[in-house]
Design a protein around this motif. Structure first.
Motif, PDB file in Angstrom:
ATOM      1  N   MET A 264       0.825  -1.209   0.000  1.00  0.00           N
ATOM      2  CA  MET A 264       0.000   0.000   0.000  1.00  0.00           C
ATOM      3  C   MET A 264       0.864   1.266   0.000  1.00  0.00           C
ATOM      4  SD  MET A 264      -3.183  -0.859   2.562  1.00  0.00           S
ATOM      5  CE  MET A 264      -3.796   0.793   2.303  1.00  0.00           C
ATOM      6  N   LEU A 265       1.999   1.230   0.709  1.00  0.00           N
ATOM      7  CA  LEU A 265       2.882   2.399   0.732  1.00  0.00           C
ATOM      8  C   LEU A 265       3.458   2.681  -0.641  1.00  0.00           C
ATOM      9  CD1 LEU A 265       4.376   4.564   2.367  1.00  0.00           C
ATOM     10  CD2 LEU A 265       6.183   2.859   2.783  1.00  0.00           C
ATOM     11  N   TYR A 266       3.893   1.629  -1.324  1.00  0.00           N
ATOM     12  CA  TYR A 266       4.423   1.818  -2.677  1.00  0.00           C
ATOM     13  C   TYR A 266       3.341   2.341  -3.622  1.00  0.00           C
ATOM     14  CZ  TYR A 266       5.828   0.537  -7.396  1.00  0.00           C
ATOM     15  OH  TYR A 266       6.087   0.562  -8.738  1.00  0.00           O
ATOM     16  N   ALA A 267       2.127   1.805  -3.509  1.00  0.00           N
ATOM     17  CA  ALA A 267       1.041   2.254  -4.380  1.00  0.00           C
ATOM     18  C   ALA A 267       0.666   3.706  -4.092  1.00  0.00           C
ATOM     19  CB  ALA A 267      -0.166   1.341  -4.195  1.00  0.00           C
ATOM     20  N   ALA A 268       0.697   4.105  -2.820  1.00  0.00           N
ATOM     21  CA  ALA A 268       0.371   5.494  -2.476  1.00  0.00           C
ATOM     22  C   ALA A 268       1.425   6.454  -3.025  1.00  0.00           C
ATOM     23  CB  ALA A 268       0.247   5.637  -0.957  1.00  0.00           C
ATOM     24  N   ILE A 269       2.701   6.080  -2.887  1.00  0.00           N
ATOM     25  CA  ILE A 269       3.775   6.932  -3.428  1.00  0.00           C
ATOM     26  C   ILE A 269       3.652   7.041  -4.950  1.00  0.00           C
ATOM     27  CG2 ILE A 269       6.273   7.148  -3.722  1.00  0.00           C
ATOM     28  CD1 ILE A 269       6.605   5.807  -1.009  1.00  0.00           C
ATOM     29  N   GLY A 270       3.363   5.922  -5.605  1.00  0.00           N
ATOM     30  CA  GLY A 270       3.205   5.951  -7.068  1.00  0.00           C
ATOM     31  C   GLY A 270       2.042   6.819  -7.501  1.00  0.00           C
ATOM     32  N   ALA A 271       0.910   6.759  -6.777  1.00  0.00           N
ATOM     33  CA  ALA A 271      -0.244   7.597  -7.123  1.00  0.00           C
ATOM     34  C   ALA A 271       0.080   9.073  -6.954  1.00  0.00           C
ATOM     35  CB  ALA A 271      -1.437   7.202  -6.257  1.00  0.00           C
ATOM     36  N   ILE A 272       0.808   9.419  -5.892  1.00  0.00           N
ATOM     37  CA  ILE A 272       1.176  10.825  -5.672  1.00  0.00           C
ATOM     38  C   ILE A 272       2.118  11.317  -6.758  1.00  0.00           C
ATOM     39  CG2 ILE A 272       2.390  12.383  -4.103  1.00  0.00           C
ATOM     40  CD1 ILE A 272       1.328  10.692  -1.785  1.00  0.00           C
ATOM     41  N   PHE A 315      -2.390   2.392  -9.672  1.00  0.00           N
ATOM     42  CA  PHE A 315      -1.894   2.518  -8.298  1.00  0.00           C
ATOM     43  C   PHE A 315      -3.049   2.606  -7.300  1.00  0.00           C
ATOM     44  CE2 PHE A 315       2.177   4.024 -10.248  1.00  0.00           C
ATOM     45  CZ  PHE A 315       3.005   3.083  -9.655  1.00  0.00           C
ATOM     46  N   ILE A 316      -4.094   3.353  -7.652  1.00  0.00           N
ATOM     47  CA  ILE A 316      -5.263   3.430  -6.757  1.00  0.00           C
ATOM     48  C   ILE A 316      -5.965   2.076  -6.691  1.00  0.00           C
ATOM     49  CG2 ILE A 316      -7.522   4.527  -6.445  1.00  0.00           C
ATOM     50  CD1 ILE A 316      -6.377   7.069  -7.582  1.00  0.00           C
ATOM     51  N   LEU A 317      -5.927   1.343  -7.805  1.00  0.00           N
ATOM     52  CA  LEU A 317      -6.531   0.001  -7.803  1.00  0.00           C
ATOM     53  C   LEU A 317      -5.791  -0.922  -6.823  1.00  0.00           C
ATOM     54  CD1 LEU A 317      -8.521  -2.048  -9.020  1.00  0.00           C
ATOM     55  CD2 LEU A 317      -6.840  -2.458 -10.841  1.00  0.00           C
TER      56      LEU A 317
END
Length: 325
Positions: A264-272, A315-317
């Motif tokens: 989840m941390l990696y996906a959040a950083i990628g979305a930002i 990333f949000i998915l």
């Protein structure tokens, strides 16, 4: 006794002969004569006594030099204006400037409309493929059973992207633009649909809704804000490199043991990071900042926005899929 035209009569004649009238005035007997006014030659005056003009034999009235607004020499006082010596502006220059500004603005608006039309078509194809891969169970099972097609689509996606970015000549030909852009859209759509097939339908819909809200908010923000994000290209490149490094480390760690919070941390950083890229590319598209895209680069403009939006969705998915599990 005769006198020249334009010269005053002698004082004695003016005093004893009534034909000269009261010129310049009748002095009282026994009083001293008034001193004559100072005389300084001025343009347009005769080189004679003060108050006499050389044009058409016109005589000024007595005491004219003492009147308000006139100099002692009898000439009117001229007050220079601030625009003295400056040529008048030509109305055609302002009209040409306004027409040029209007033409550039209309060209930019037409460019933005073209980019968003292409982007809308790409997103329609992509989310249609995602919907098919999510709702049609045989297709979903097929893409999960044959992952080699996913990697083949990734190779096609990467090669076509390099051609569109590096080779400028095909981008200027309309048929080649359509063909290459269509292939690129289908390849990325297949990749997004394959990834979405591993998640629940609820997570896919949630990711679509959040992505739509993010895109609308970013677009409104870019059209309203005065902050220039086009000067942050170096910062975004560093962020992209860090995201790639974090992704490699995360993939290695998750291959041994799945850690939900790390995913989840990696996906959040990628979305930002990709949201910042969307802001950057949108301001490049608008064209009222330090950097801007040329109106001829509509393929690049649509391509950059399309990649940003699809990556934000993926990333949000991942975040919504982890939450709904």
């Amino acid at each position: 006794m005769t006198s020249k035209l334009g010269s005053p009569p002698p004082y004695e004649d003016a005093l004893h002969h009534p034909k000269y009238g009261n010129y310049p005035h009748q002095p009282q007997h026994g009083s001293p004569l008034p001193p004559p006014p100072s005389y300084s030659p001025s343009p347009g005056m005769c080189p004679g006594p003060p108050g006499y003009w050389c044009q058409e034999g016109i005589y000024p009235q007595a005491g004219m030099w003492a009147a308000s607004g006139f100099s002692p020499s009898g000439m009117p006082t001229t007050i220079p204006s601030l625009s003295a010596g400056v040529p008048a502006s030509i109305p055609g220059d302002m009209e040409d400037f306004l027409s040029t500004q209007w033409e550039s603005t209309s060209i930019r608006h037409a460019f933005i409309r073209k980019v968003y039309l292409i982007l809308a078509a790409q997103l329609a194809v992509t989310f249609s493929v995602v919907a098919v891969f999510t709702f049609v169970d045989p297709v979903r099972q097929f893409v999960i059973r044959y992952p080699g097609i996913y990697w083949a689509s990734f190779v096609v996606y990467f090669l076509v992207y390099c051609i569109l970015i590096c080779c400028k000549e095909p981008r200027r030909r309309f048929p080649w633009n359509c063909v290459l852009l269509g292939i690129f859209t289908l390849a990325l759509s297949y990749m997004a649909g394959t990834i979405a097939s591993y998640y629940e339908t609820k997570a896919v819909f949630l990711a679509m809704g959040i992505t739509a809200l993010v895109c609308v908010a970013v677009t409104i923000f870019c059209f309203q804000t005065k902050v220039d994000f086009t000067s942050c290209g170096g910062f975004l490149c560093i962020a992209a490199i860090l995201l790639m490094i974090i992704g490699v480390v995360t993939a290695i760690v998750l291959s041994f043991q799945y850690v939900p919070w790390l995913h989840m941390l990696y996906a959040a950083i990628g979305a930002i990071v990709y949201t910042l890229f969307l802001v950057y590319n949108t301001q490049l598209l608008i064209g009222n900042r330090e950097l801007a895209i040329s109106p001829e680069e509509y393929i690049y403009g649509a391509l950059s926005l399309y990649i940003d939006i699809v990556h934000i969705f993926l990333f949000i998915l991942q975040i919504s899929g982890t939450v709904t599990e």
